[in-house]
Design a protein around this motif. Structure first.
Motif, PDB file in Angstrom:
ATOM      1  N   UNK A 127       4.603 -49.209   9.353  1.00  7.86           N
ATOM      2  CA  UNK A 127       3.800 -49.313   8.128  1.00  7.86           C
ATOM      3  C   UNK A 127       2.694 -49.713   8.339  1.00  7.86           C
ATOM      4  N   UNK A 128       2.359 -51.125   9.086  1.00  9.68           N
ATOM      5  CA  UNK A 128       1.131 -51.879   9.270  1.00  9.68           C
ATOM      6  C   UNK A 128       0.307 -50.734  10.284  1.00  9.68           C
ATOM      7  N   UNK A 129       1.047 -50.406  11.548  1.00 10.87           N
ATOM      8  CA  UNK A 129       0.321 -49.548  12.472  1.00 10.87           C
ATOM      9  C   UNK A 129      -0.178 -48.144  11.427  1.00 10.87           C
ATOM     10  N   UNK A 130       0.534 -47.787  10.731  1.00 10.86           N
ATOM     11  CA  UNK A 130       0.035 -46.347  10.061  1.00 10.86           C
ATOM     12  C   UNK A 130      -1.371 -46.912   9.180  1.00 10.86           C
ATOM     13  N   UNK A 131      -1.070 -47.894   8.424  1.00  8.14           N
ATOM     14  CA  UNK A 131      -2.257 -48.419   7.836  1.00  8.14           C
ATOM     15  C   UNK A 131      -3.629 -48.525   8.621  1.00  8.14           C
ATOM     16  N   UNK A 132      -3.347 -49.343   9.931  1.00 10.94           N
ATOM     17  CA  UNK A 132      -4.341 -49.350  10.537  1.00 10.94           C
ATOM     18  C   UNK A 132      -4.787 -47.976  11.168  1.00 10.94           C
ATOM     19  N   UNK A 133      -4.182 -47.162  11.553  1.00 13.00           N
ATOM     20  CA  UNK A 133      -4.555 -45.775  11.958  1.00 13.00           C
ATOM     21  C   UNK A 133      -5.323 -45.210  10.961  1.00 13.00           C
ATOM     22  N   UNK A 134      -4.754 -45.232   9.834  1.00 13.80           N
ATOM     23  CA  UNK A 134      -5.619 -44.436   8.722  1.00 13.80           C
ATOM     24  C   UNK A 134      -6.975 -45.252   8.635  1.00 13.80           C
TER      25      UNK A 134
END
Length: 385
Positions: free
Chosen positions: A177-184
């Motif tokens: 989830x954190x990686x997805x937020x960082x990617x966004x």
């Protein structure tokens, strides 16, 4: 852990009731079989009152097993002490040993197990069986107790393994989830940087020609028509660029068309048609890769846009030189402004975004005023062979 979580954890479910009932029946049947064996023997091992007391202790031990989940160690210690002289409580004692092995750390289990062995030695000495060897009975008890404790330790470690897997899965989900937020976040930064680079150049052209029409109302019809044509073409191109940038939100990665090093000539030609005096000097040996060429294009674009906004009428020199392994050097330098910049020529975030772009390419970026009152933008980019 809050109170509701503790209450739900201590509440028995259907499976827990079935397990507790099974253990209770096991201990009760163990005591009944032991009593039947004593009654069927030629003589009881001890007086009648001791046999009756043994049965009472066995029943109380079975009933006490319903407390094994709350206080497993305390219950096990009490039953171990009773098993030192009571044979019919042995079944309940085995269940308590198993519970300690499952629910408590292995160190505690080892201590309780050793105490149970000492209780076995005490029973063999206090109540010897005339028909059996005390050593044989003790070794049989050690084997049974070791098997029960070993089974409990196996379940204990298996539960810990399952809990660790659940915890690892939860951490992996959180990290994903954190990686997805960082990617966004990175995607938003990339889109913002791209919109600034693309639209800033086009809108600055519109601003220059619209300002010329505003401050020269008496211009000839030919000049007005030429400026209007440039404004119309720049507005149309700005819309096209905007559609391409927003297409990043819909298109898969890699489908967005990106500028290359060859587009630098077109970029300089557009600025020249807009009235800027741009001198392009190119000394490049070899074919520039797409990644290096795209970054070089953005550097020249940002330099021309800033020169158009902050130094209107000034001559601009663009120099690009380099070769594979030596790197690519880009320099955009403008003279002092011929006229004062317009009021809307405020400093933005273009150079900040450009520094990030160059840093991602492992390059260097320098910018600042010159001694003659102009501005110099210089960058070096690595060019792999």
């Amino acid at each position: 852990m809050n109170r509701s979580a503790i209450t739900s954890a201590n509440r028995r479910g259907l499976r827990d009731w079935l397990v507790d009932t099974g253990f209770f029946l096991f201990a009760a049947v163990f005591g009944v079989l032991t009593a039947a064996e004593r009654l069927g023997a030629s003589s009881l091992a001890g007086p009648q009152w001791l046999f009756n007391l043994d049965q009472i202790i066995g029943v109380l031990g079975c009933v006490a097993l319903w407390l094994r989940r709350r206080r497993p160690v305390e219950l096990a210690l009490v039953l171990i002490v009773l098993s030192a002289f009571s044979e019919m409580v042995a079944g309940a004692m085995l269940v308590a040993l198993f519970t300690v092995a499952v629910r408590r750390p292995p160190r505690t289990t080892v201590v309780v197990f050793v105490l149970s062995l000492l209780a076995g030695v005490a029973y063999a000495m206090l109540r010897p069986d005339p028909d059996e060897s005390p050593l044989l009975l003790f070794l049989l008890g050690v084997a049974i107790q070791s098997a029960v404790v070993g089974w409990g330790l196996f379940i204990h470690h298996r539960r810990r393994l399952v809990l660790s897997l659940y915890d690892r899965a939860a951490r992996a989900e959180t990290e994903a989830h954190l990686r997805a937020e960082q990617a966004q976040h990175h995607a938003r930064e990339a889109i913002a940087r791209e919109m600034h680079d693309v639209l800033g150049h086009r809108l600055s052209l519109l601003s220059v020609h619209a300002g010329a029409l505003e401050y020269h109302p008496g211009a000839s019809a030919e000049d007005i028509a030429r400026s209007a044509k440039v404004i119309r073409e720049s507005a149309h191109q700005a819309l096209q660029d905007l559609r391409e940038v927003i297409g990043v939100l819909r298109a898969p990665v890699g489908e967005l068309p990106q500028p290359t090093f060859a587009d630098v000539h077109q970029l300089v030609a557009e600025s020249s048609r807009a009235g800027m005096r741009v001198d392009l000097r190119e000394e490049v040996a070899g074919t520039v890769t797409d990644q290096v060429g795209r970054t070089a294009y953005r550097i020249v674009q940002e330099g021309l846009t800033n020169a158009r906004k902050h130094a209107p009428g000034a001559e601009v020199r663009v120099q690009v030189a380099g070769a594979p392994e030596r790197g690519l050097t880009i320099e955009v330098c403008n003279a002092a402004p011929a006229v004062s910049p317009t009021s809307d020529a405020r400093s933005g975030q273009g150079l900040v975004g450009l520094a990030e772009r160059v840093a991602l390419a492992d390059g260097r970026l320098e910018h600042g005023p010159t001694a003659a009152g102009g501005w110099r933008l210089w960058s070096w980019l690595p060019w792999p062979p």
